[in-house]
Design an enzyme around this catalytic site. Sequence first.
Site, mmCIF file in Angstrom:
data_model
loop_
_atom_site.group_PDB
_atom_site.id
_atom_site.type_symbol
_atom_site.label_atom_id
_atom_site.label_comp_id
_atom_site.label_asym_id
_atom_site.label_seq_id
_atom_site.Cartn_x
_atom_site.Cartn_y
_atom_site.Cartn_z
ATOM 1 N N GLY A 240 49.276 45.962 43.225
ATOM 2 C CA GLY A 240 50.577 46.382 42.722
ATOM 3 C C GLY A 240 50.833 47.859 42.589
ATOM 4 N N PRO A 276 44.258 45.346 45.920
ATOM 5 C CG PRO A 276 43.020 47.221 46.617
ATOM 6 C CD PRO A 276 42.871 45.862 45.941
ATOM 7 N N GLY A 277 46.944 46.247 48.089
ATOM 8 C CA GLY A 277 47.462 46.099 49.448
ATOM 9 C C GLY A 277 48.132 47.384 49.887
ATOM 10 N NE ARG A 278 54.122 48.439 47.931
ATOM 11 C CZ ARG A 278 55.162 47.678 48.288
ATOM 12 N NH1 ARG A 278 55.970 48.082 49.239
ATOM 13 N NH2 ARG A 278 55.420 46.552 47.680
ATOM 14 C CE1 TYR A 319 61.498 42.298 49.125
ATOM 15 C CE2 TYR A 319 60.606 43.845 50.717
ATOM 16 C CZ TYR A 319 60.598 42.596 50.125
ATOM 17 O OH TYR A 319 59.686 41.662 50.531
ATOM 18 C CB CYS A 344 74.943 41.130 65.782
ATOM 19 S SG CYS A 344 74.887 41.801 67.439
ATOM 20 C CD GLU A 345 72.080 40.126 59.309
ATOM 21 O OE1 GLU A 345 72.138 40.225 58.088
ATOM 22 O OE2 GLU A 345 71.689 39.102 59.894
HETATM 23 N N1 LLP Z 1 47.816 40.201 44.691
HETATM 24 C C1 LLP Z 1 48.817 39.307 44.592
HETATM 25 C C2 LLP Z 1 48.594 38.059 43.876
HETATM 26 C C3 LLP Z 1 50.067 39.598 45.181
HETATM 27 O O1 LLP Z 1 51.054 38.721 45.062
HETATM 28 C C4 LLP Z 1 50.256 40.821 45.866
HETATM 29 C C5 LLP Z 1 51.535 41.144 46.499
HETATM 30 C C6 LLP Z 1 49.164 41.706 45.951
HETATM 31 C C7 LLP Z 1 47.952 41.358 45.344
HETATM 32 C C8 LLP Z 1 49.250 43.012 46.664
HETATM 33 O O2 LLP Z 1 50.194 43.841 46.055
HETATM 34 P P1 LLP Z 1 50.310 45.379 46.481
HETATM 35 O O3 LLP Z 1 49.052 46.067 46.061
HETATM 36 O O4 LLP Z 1 50.497 45.449 47.938
HETATM 37 O O5 LLP Z 1 51.486 45.827 45.722
HETATM 38 N N2 LLP Z 1 57.050 42.412 50.813
HETATM 39 C C9 LLP Z 1 57.161 43.219 49.620
HETATM 40 C C10 LLP Z 1 55.910 43.191 48.775
HETATM 41 C C11 LLP Z 1 55.460 41.813 48.368
HETATM 42 C C12 LLP Z 1 54.217 41.807 47.524
HETATM 43 C C13 LLP Z 1 53.713 40.430 47.290
HETATM 44 N N3 LLP Z 1 52.506 40.319 46.541
HETATM 45 C C14 LLP Z 1 57.540 44.636 50.021
HETATM 46 O O6 LLP Z 1 57.709 44.903 51.201
HETATM 47 O O7 LLP Z 1 57.705 45.496 49.159
#
Ligand code: LLP
Length: 420
Positions: A240, A276-278, A319, A344-345
């Site tokens: 997050g 962590p992802g993003r 978003y 086309c939107e």
């Molecule tokens: N763990 C869980 C249980 C999650 O649901 C998520 C993200 C993460 C970890 C990783 O979160 P991060 O570190 O990446 O914030 N498509 C959206 C974001 C969706 C996130 C969903 N869950 C966007 O483009 O902003």
Amino acid sequence: MDHFTLQDGVLHAEQVALSLIADAVGTPVYVYSRATLERHAQVFKQALGALDNPLIAYALKSNPNLAVVRVLRQQGFGADVVSGGEMQRALMAGIAAEDIVFSGVGKTAREMADGVAAGIGQFNIESEEEGFELAAVAESMGKRANASLRVNPDVDAGTHEKISTGKAENKFGVPIHRAGEIFANLANKPGLNLRGVAVHIGSQLSDLAPMETAFAKLGTLIAGLRGAGHAISHADLGGGLGVPYKAGEIMPSPADYGAMVARVTKGWDVRLIFEPGRVISGNAGVLLTRVVRVKRGGNGDPFVIVDAAMNDLARPALYGAWHDFVAVAPSGERMTANVVGPICETGDTFAMGRDIDALEAGDLAIFRTAGAYGATMASSYNSRGFVPEVMVDGDRWAVVAERIEPAAILAAEKVPDWLE
Ligand code: LLP
């Protein structure tokens, strides 16, 4: 910090000119920097340096490309997966099964069985019903599934409503005030080794305070569960952490996050898990696009029409997200324009009335911070294909996902003979 920089007037990914990639592969194309992924992984690891042997389970959903996952495996990361497909990718990239965490509210019995058979490290159970089902699946296979109970702490993460997950009304986790009771109902199931708790309140968080509140609630829960006689050895704090999308935007640093976590979890005596992802993949990728034409003569600013669209990068349409947009070979001139795709939107708009580098038909430009939730959220809307992905490593580069042409998508469709 990333490795997309101007060198001799041309934007490069590490040492490779983006113009070279565009000429070789065509546009649009996602370009990832290995050095940036590695740097982000190292910064995150260092930020958690005060903790005892944490498991950093990279959230594959942010960018599941096999080459990307491989880089992170080399950094010692595990994986957070939310589907059978993601689990398959994590295993294929070489991540050890015991370093995989399986999250998500809708795991099917098949996905559970596949996860148990693979011996994955932990299931994060999101409801009592799911817990009973996982227990039954594992027991029928003569196994015990390691699991944690995900709780919903009812904390407002202060992020976009579509990516908030920790409010009582969201579908994720069990209400924290019922967690003790649900934990007790699941803990004695022979198919489960329920050993921990998990929380994740949302994505792109720009403030650590809501996270801290959620973690503190988890600490209280752990103490309560132990008081009721349960052994708690693991706590999963989710992902997050937000990243800057605009030049100059300030976000909490991984170091601030790590210090907060160390403070709040002091004395918990558990193995901490992070997802962590993003923060790992976001600024390690750009979407490289070419200007199709510039349309002038309307009521307002000119439209810079690029060959990338909302099907390739959905975040602005979904978003209202901002992605910095810059020329690959900026002339120094500026213009105010609307940046749009060909779909086309009206939602196919990346920027309105934005001050950007002056661009003309044929020029190349990038959307920054497209490494997370970019390629992976693509669709084939308007019968467009899927954009290829390239990884750069120093002065070399490789296509790590081929372009999928519209014809290949069409090949999977059939007209039944009763329509002949
Ligand atoms: N763990 C869980 C249980 C999650 O649901 C998520 C993200 C993460 C970890 C990783 O979160 P991060 O570190 O990446 O914030 N498509 C959206 C974001 C969706 C996130 C969903 N869950 C966007 O483009 O902003």
